[in-house]
Design an enzyme around this catalytic site. Structure first.
Site, PDB file in Angstrom:
ATOM      1  N   ASP A  75      23.138  39.546  81.369  1.00 15.10           N
ATOM      2  CA  ASP A  75      23.276  41.003  81.238  1.00 15.10           C
ATOM      3  C   ASP A  75      24.629  41.384  80.647  1.00 15.10           C
ATOM      4  OD1 ASP A  75      25.220  41.748  83.539  1.00 15.10           O
ATOM      5  OD2 ASP A  75      23.709  40.546  84.548  1.00 15.10           O
ATOM      6  N   HIS A 265      42.817  61.239  75.377  1.00 19.88           N
ATOM      7  CA  HIS A 265      43.013  61.063  73.943  1.00 19.88           C
ATOM      8  C   HIS A 265      44.495  61.144  73.559  1.00 19.88           C
ATOM      9  CE1 HIS A 265      43.976  65.339  73.468  1.00 19.88           C
ATOM     10  NE2 HIS A 265      42.981  65.570  74.311  1.00 19.88           N
ATOM     11  N   GLU A 341      35.960  68.680  76.772  1.00 17.79           N
ATOM     12  CA  GLU A 341      36.916  69.507  77.499  1.00 17.79           C
ATOM     13  C   GLU A 341      36.303  70.872  77.822  1.00 17.79           C
ATOM     14  OE1 GLU A 341      39.019  70.114  79.645  1.00 17.79           O
ATOM     15  OE2 GLU A 341      40.869  69.346  78.733  1.00 17.79           O
TER      16      GLU A 341
END
Length: 462
Positions: A75, A265, A341
């Protein structure tokens, strides 16, 4: 030519942390188990444990039938794709393991197939038995397998007079299995404290206050009067059982947790100015500084070698950050819309001071209640928390036992951390979340969550 099936798995309780692997050789026609192997390997990552499980399975197959063809089923998408030659092996720790796996059985007679985790339960169970044995200071042996199976098998029915004795034996067996399989709270705390940045391994867990609101990084750092979510929207945390309570159910599933590595980010032009930058205004690109930050975090995560999947908010600043990391790791990026966001409505692009000047009453209401939305049809914190919690549950279920990088924003990341802690909404005003910072939350199948890291920016200072 005879064919054999090898199923293999590996796990790490901490990633890196105490690790083990399991492998089983099967007859594809009958499903009969022909050989089993498991071993506790000390502190390692999931990927290392998975590769070692593959190597052990191939060696067991070679011992059984050197002239056979082998179909490997795992897996781990990473191992399957790398050993099939479709993905490059970039991490230096993985290259020697892949080479060892290639030598373990004649390569031209081995094929690889990815299978879902639920179809790899045999190898997964062996890996967990090996990790349990390691926690006791031992190595795995067939008696671990036999004890686990005996604990999971209900006692045979018998004459009425034997009912009490049979129930007592069953409770004793379950108690012994639970004691062997369940890490203590102290042990789990020690493991969590030893982790820097794990990779995604986990499952849904502590859901305290899942509907409570987050707080954006642009909000003031002082206390607030934000109200808690309604009690009906909150999930209760079960109390720990009393020591004297009888065991009446199977031991909890203590498989490796689903681990979310949460990456904010990199910087945009709006970030240094602390301007509201949500999903309802412009969609800014990364600045030059943001691109450097994305490259730095990509190198740091590649060095750790633990990330198995990359999931990103749909907004450009997140997708660019995620793409930089994924390219370095040899992974694809999956977009999850719910990680976007908050929509800050008419406040988009403004500083907190400018919002205070232009919309003072709306701002006060927003700070006081999770249900209040920004001026101009923005999104309330309560609404954001609901979608983020739903995404958390979906992703944790889809990536159970794995380490996943989630590239998102201030509000969603703070929400995940706060919900894992079961903290009140106002606690988020006290969290700092820098651009390109890393945080980590692990979700256990028994309903617990462990916050392992918050706002790590060490990779940006090298």
């Amino acid at each position: 030519m005879r064919e054999l099936v090898v199923e293999a798995d590996g796990g790490s309780r901490g990633n890196p942390g105490p690790a083990g692997y399991g492998a089983v050789v099967l007859d594809p026609a009958t499903g009969e188990t022909l050989a089993e192997a498991a071993e506790y390997i000390g502190v390692a990552t999931n990927n290392v444990a998975e590769y070692k499980g593959l190597i052990a399975g191939l060696r067991a197959a070679l011992d059984l039938a050197p002239d056979a063809a082998v179909r490997v089923r795992m897996d781990s998408k990473l191992v399957v794709e790398q050993m099939s030659g479709r993905w490059k092996i970039k991490h230096p720790d993985m290259k020697p393991l892949a080479a060892e796996a290639a030598r373990a059985f004649p390569r031209d007679r081995v094929t690889y197939e990815w299978i879902p985790r639920e179809r790899n339960k045999h190898a997964d169970r062996l890996a967990n038995e090996a990790m349990d044995a390691g926690r006791r200071g031992e190595q795995w042996s067939p008696r671990d397998r036999d004890a686990a199976r005996a604990a999971a098998t209900p006692p045979p029915s018998g004459p009425p007079g034997d009912a009490a004795a049979g129930a007592a034996r069953a409770r004793a067996a379950l108690s012994a299995a639970a004691a062997a399989a369940t890490p203590s709270a102290a042990g789990r705390a020690d493991a969590a404290a030893a982790v820097a940045v794990p990779a995604v391994d986990g499952r849904p867990a502590g859901r305290d206050g899942r509907a409570q609101p987050p707080v954006p990084d642009t909000a003031p750092r002082g206390p607030s009067a934000a109200e808690p979510a309604p009690a009906a929207a909150q999930a209760a945390v079960p109390a720990a059982p009393r020591a004297s309570a009888p065991v009446s159910a199977a031991p909890p599933d203590m498989a490796a947790p689903a681990t979310f590595v949460l990456l904010r980010h990199g910087e945009t032009a709006l970030t240094p100015e602390k301007r509201f930058s949500g999903s309802g205004g412009s969609d800014p690109e990364l600045s030059e500084a943001g691109r450097r930050q994305a490259a730095a975090v990509a190198e740091a995560l590649a060095a750790r070698g633990t990330i198995q999947h990359v999931v990103s908010s749909p907004l450009v600043r997140c997708r660019r950050t995620a793409e930089t990391v994924a390219a370095r790791l040899g992974l694809d990026v999956v977009v999850e819309p719910a990680l976007r966001e908050t929509d800050f409505g008419a406040w988009e692009g403004l500083t907190f001071g400018e919002v205070r000047e232009r919309h003072p009453e709306d701002l006060d209401a927003w700070l006081a209640s999770a249900k209040a939305a920004p001026t101009g049809g923005g999104e309330s914190f309560a609404a954001v928390a609901r979608r983020v919690a739903a995404a958390r549950d979906r992703l944790a279920a889809a990536h159970a036992g794995r380490t996943v990088l989630l590239v998102s924003h201030v509000t969603p990341i703070k929400t995940l951390v706060r919900l894992a802690l079961g903290a009140p909404p106002e606690s988020l005003f006290k969290m700092e979340l820098s651009a390109a910072s890393l945080s980590v939350v692990a979700y256990y199948a028994d309903g617990n969550a462990s916050v392992r890291l918050l706002n790590d920016t060490s990779h940006l200072r090298r």
